[in-house]
Design a protein around this motif. Structure first.
Motif, PDB file in Angstrom:
ATOM      1  N   GLY A  80       0.818  -1.213   0.000  1.00 17.10           N
ATOM      2  CA  GLY A  80       0.000   0.000   0.000  1.00 17.10           C
ATOM      3  C   GLY A  80       0.846   1.255   0.000  1.00 17.10           C
ATOM      4  O   GLY A  80       0.516   2.249  -0.662  1.00 17.10           O
ATOM      5  N   LEU A  84       2.023   1.717  -3.455  1.00 13.57           N
ATOM      6  CA  LEU A  84       0.954   2.238  -4.304  1.00 13.57           C
ATOM      7  C   LEU A  84       0.718   3.714  -4.032  1.00 13.57           C
ATOM      8  O   LEU A  84       0.506   4.514  -4.939  1.00 13.57           O
ATOM      9  CB  LEU A  84      -0.340   1.452  -4.050  1.00 13.57           C
ATOM     10  CG  LEU A  84      -0.475   0.091  -4.726  1.00 13.57           C
ATOM     11  CD1 LEU A  84      -1.713  -0.618  -4.200  1.00 13.57           C
ATOM     12  CD2 LEU A  84      -0.535   0.238  -6.226  1.00 13.57           C
ATOM     13  N   MET A 141      -5.294   3.188   5.279  1.00 13.91           N
ATOM     14  CA  MET A 141      -5.478   3.227   3.826  1.00 13.91           C
ATOM     15  C   MET A 141      -4.383   2.423   3.118  1.00 13.91           C
ATOM     16  O   MET A 141      -4.648   1.687   2.167  1.00 13.91           O
ATOM     17  CB  MET A 141      -5.460   4.676   3.333  1.00 13.91           C
ATOM     18  CG  MET A 141      -5.547   4.823   1.817  1.00 13.91           C
ATOM     19  SD  MET A 141      -7.175   4.366   1.179  1.00 13.91           S
ATOM     20  CE  MET A 141      -8.023   5.944   1.369  1.00 13.91           C
ATOM     21  N   GLU A 142      -3.149   2.562   3.611  1.00 20.31           N
ATOM     22  CA  GLU A 142      -2.035   1.820   3.018  1.00 20.31           C
ATOM     23  C   GLU A 142      -2.304   0.325   3.077  1.00 20.31           C
ATOM     24  O   GLU A 142      -2.128  -0.412   2.098  1.00 20.31           O
ATOM     25  CB  GLU A 142      -0.729   2.122   3.760  1.00 20.31           C
ATOM     26  CG  GLU A 142      -0.257   3.558   3.646  1.00 20.31           C
ATOM     27  CD  GLU A 142       0.650   3.931   4.798  1.00 20.31           C
ATOM     28  OE1 GLU A 142       1.151   2.990   5.466  1.00 20.31           O
ATOM     29  OE2 GLU A 142       0.854   5.122   5.053  1.00 20.31           O
ATOM     30  N   ARG A 176      -5.251  -0.713   0.721  1.00 21.30           N
ATOM     31  CA  ARG A 176      -4.856  -0.697  -0.688  1.00 21.30           C
ATOM     32  C   ARG A 176      -3.922  -1.868  -1.002  1.00 21.30           C
ATOM     33  O   ARG A 176      -4.038  -2.514  -2.040  1.00 21.30           O
ATOM     34  CB  ARG A 176      -4.178   0.629  -1.030  1.00 21.30           C
ATOM     35  CG  ARG A 176      -5.126   1.810  -1.145  1.00 21.30           C
ATOM     36  CD  ARG A 176      -4.349   3.094  -1.412  1.00 21.30           C
ATOM     37  NE  ARG A 176      -5.237   4.229  -1.597  1.00 21.30           N
ATOM     38  CZ  ARG A 176      -5.786   4.606  -2.755  1.00 21.30           C
ATOM     39  NH1 ARG A 176      -5.510   3.907  -3.851  1.00 21.30           N
ATOM     40  NH2 ARG A 176      -6.579   5.652  -2.832  1.00 21.30           N
ATOM     41  N   SER A 218      -4.560  -5.100  -3.535  1.00 20.58           N
ATOM     42  CA  SER A 218      -3.608  -5.478  -4.579  1.00 20.58           C
ATOM     43  C   SER A 218      -3.238  -6.950  -4.480  1.00 20.58           C
ATOM     44  O   SER A 218      -3.210  -7.673  -5.483  1.00 20.58           O
ATOM     45  CB  SER A 218      -2.348  -4.614  -4.461  1.00 20.58           C
ATOM     46  OG  SER A 218      -1.379  -5.001  -5.404  1.00 20.58           O
ATOM     47  N   LEU A 273     -11.828   3.899  -2.780  1.00 22.21           N
ATOM     48  CA  LEU A 273     -10.839   2.838  -2.948  1.00 22.21           C
ATOM     49  C   LEU A 273     -10.907   2.171  -4.317  1.00 22.21           C
ATOM     50  O   LEU A 273      -9.888   1.775  -4.874  1.00 22.21           O
ATOM     51  CB  LEU A 273     -11.009   1.766  -1.855  1.00 22.21           C
ATOM     52  CG  LEU A 273     -10.496   2.121  -0.466  1.00 22.21           C
ATOM     53  CD1 LEU A 273     -11.017   1.128   0.548  1.00 22.21           C
ATOM     54  CD2 LEU A 273      -8.973   2.137  -0.457  1.00 22.21           C
TER      55      LEU A 273
END
Length: 287
Positions: free
Chosen positions: A225, A228, A247-248, A251, A255, A285
């Motif tokens: 994340g 990204l 959030m990291e 995400r 992935s 997202l």
């Protein structure tokens, strides 16, 4: 789901090793000096529960032979810190399970903790690293406590193992191995598993569960994340509806789940449920 199902996946490995014949063959392949007449039916994903005093532990494959010798085999896909300490802890928990209240210490049987690694854990190029306890002052003096730790390395470069074991390690490393009876049996068994719809569903459910709950995978998701975020120009300190750190991780997890082949609608449902996200957060997202 990807067409190629690798034995490196611990769920796949556990499924294969639940076959008593294949499990016994692997142990005998790794330890040809031992005479293994039979083993108990392998316990796959054996869990010793966590208590208020002890950290829990989950073994990929756990079995005993006719003499009560314990074999614990794990597929260690990630080169994380603390592998030697993990072996130490595993051995301790095996001993605590083996020795019942009131028994003498001499009742402890031999135990083997075997880690199969698609990486070189010690950087010496060996296909296998065997660890016993020896006297520091006199290396020829073995403690004889019955504990052995073995790290198998699929990336080995030395000519230090049998051809049969080398073929198995090459197969684990996703190399093309032909004309090997044991590897052919493994391929056939996995191929038959992959055609079973119930098993395939369990496989994907396990992969998804591990993405959310395995400590190493969560960290991997967090790092993915971060990568990204940098790629998309997201500042980690930026205030968002979802905290940057969370959030990291989300995400990165998305992935990894996509790489695992999880269908998009199922992926969205899992992510929203696991992280308790609003529809607006989901739109952000998955935009």
């Amino acid at each position: 789901m990807n067409n190629e199902i690798s034995i490196q996946d611990d769920f796949v490995f556990g499924s294969v090793m639940s076959n008593k014949k294949l499990c016994q063959q692997l142990i005998q392949l790794i330890l040809p000096e031992l005479k293994i007449d039979r083993i108990e039916f392998p316990t796959v994903q054996k869990t010793i529960q966590e208590t208020q005093f002890n950290h829990g532990v989950r073994f990929d494959v756990y079995t005993k032979d006719q003499d009560g010798v314990v074999y614990e085999i794990d597929m260690q896909v990630r080169h994380t810190r603390g592998l030697p300490q993990r072996v130490r802890y595993y051995q301790g928990r095996i001993d605590s399970e083996m020795l019942k209240h009131g028994q003498r210490y001499a009742a402890l049987r031999r135990s083997f903790v075997i880690f199969i690694c698609p990486f070189d854990p010690f950087g010496q190029g060996l296909h296998r690293y065997d660890f016993l306890s020896y006297c520091k002052q006199e290396k020829s003096l073995e403690l004889g406590d019955g504990r052995t730790a073995i790290f198998l390395n699929t990336k080995g470069t030395k000519d230090d193992v049998s051809k049969d074991l080398r073929n198995f390690l090459d197969y684990v490393d996703n190399k093309d191995v032909v004309n090997d009876e044991y590897v052919d049996e493994l391929k056939d068994y996995i191929h038959n598993l992959s055609k079973n719809t119930e098993w395939r569903n369990d496989y994907m459910d396990n992969k998804t569960h591990m993405m959310f709950h395995d400590e190493d995978v969560r960290e991997e998701g967090k790092q993915a994340g971060i990568a990204l975020g940098k790629k998309e120009g997201l500042a980690l300190g930026e205030k968002k509806e979802i905290a940057a750190g969370k959030m990291e991780t989300i995400r990165g997890t998305i992935s990894l789940l996509r790489e695992a082949g999880l269908p998009e609608e199922q992926l969205k449902a899992k992510v929203q449920s696991q992280f308790d996200l609003t529809d607006q957060q989901m739109q952000e997202l998955f935009k």
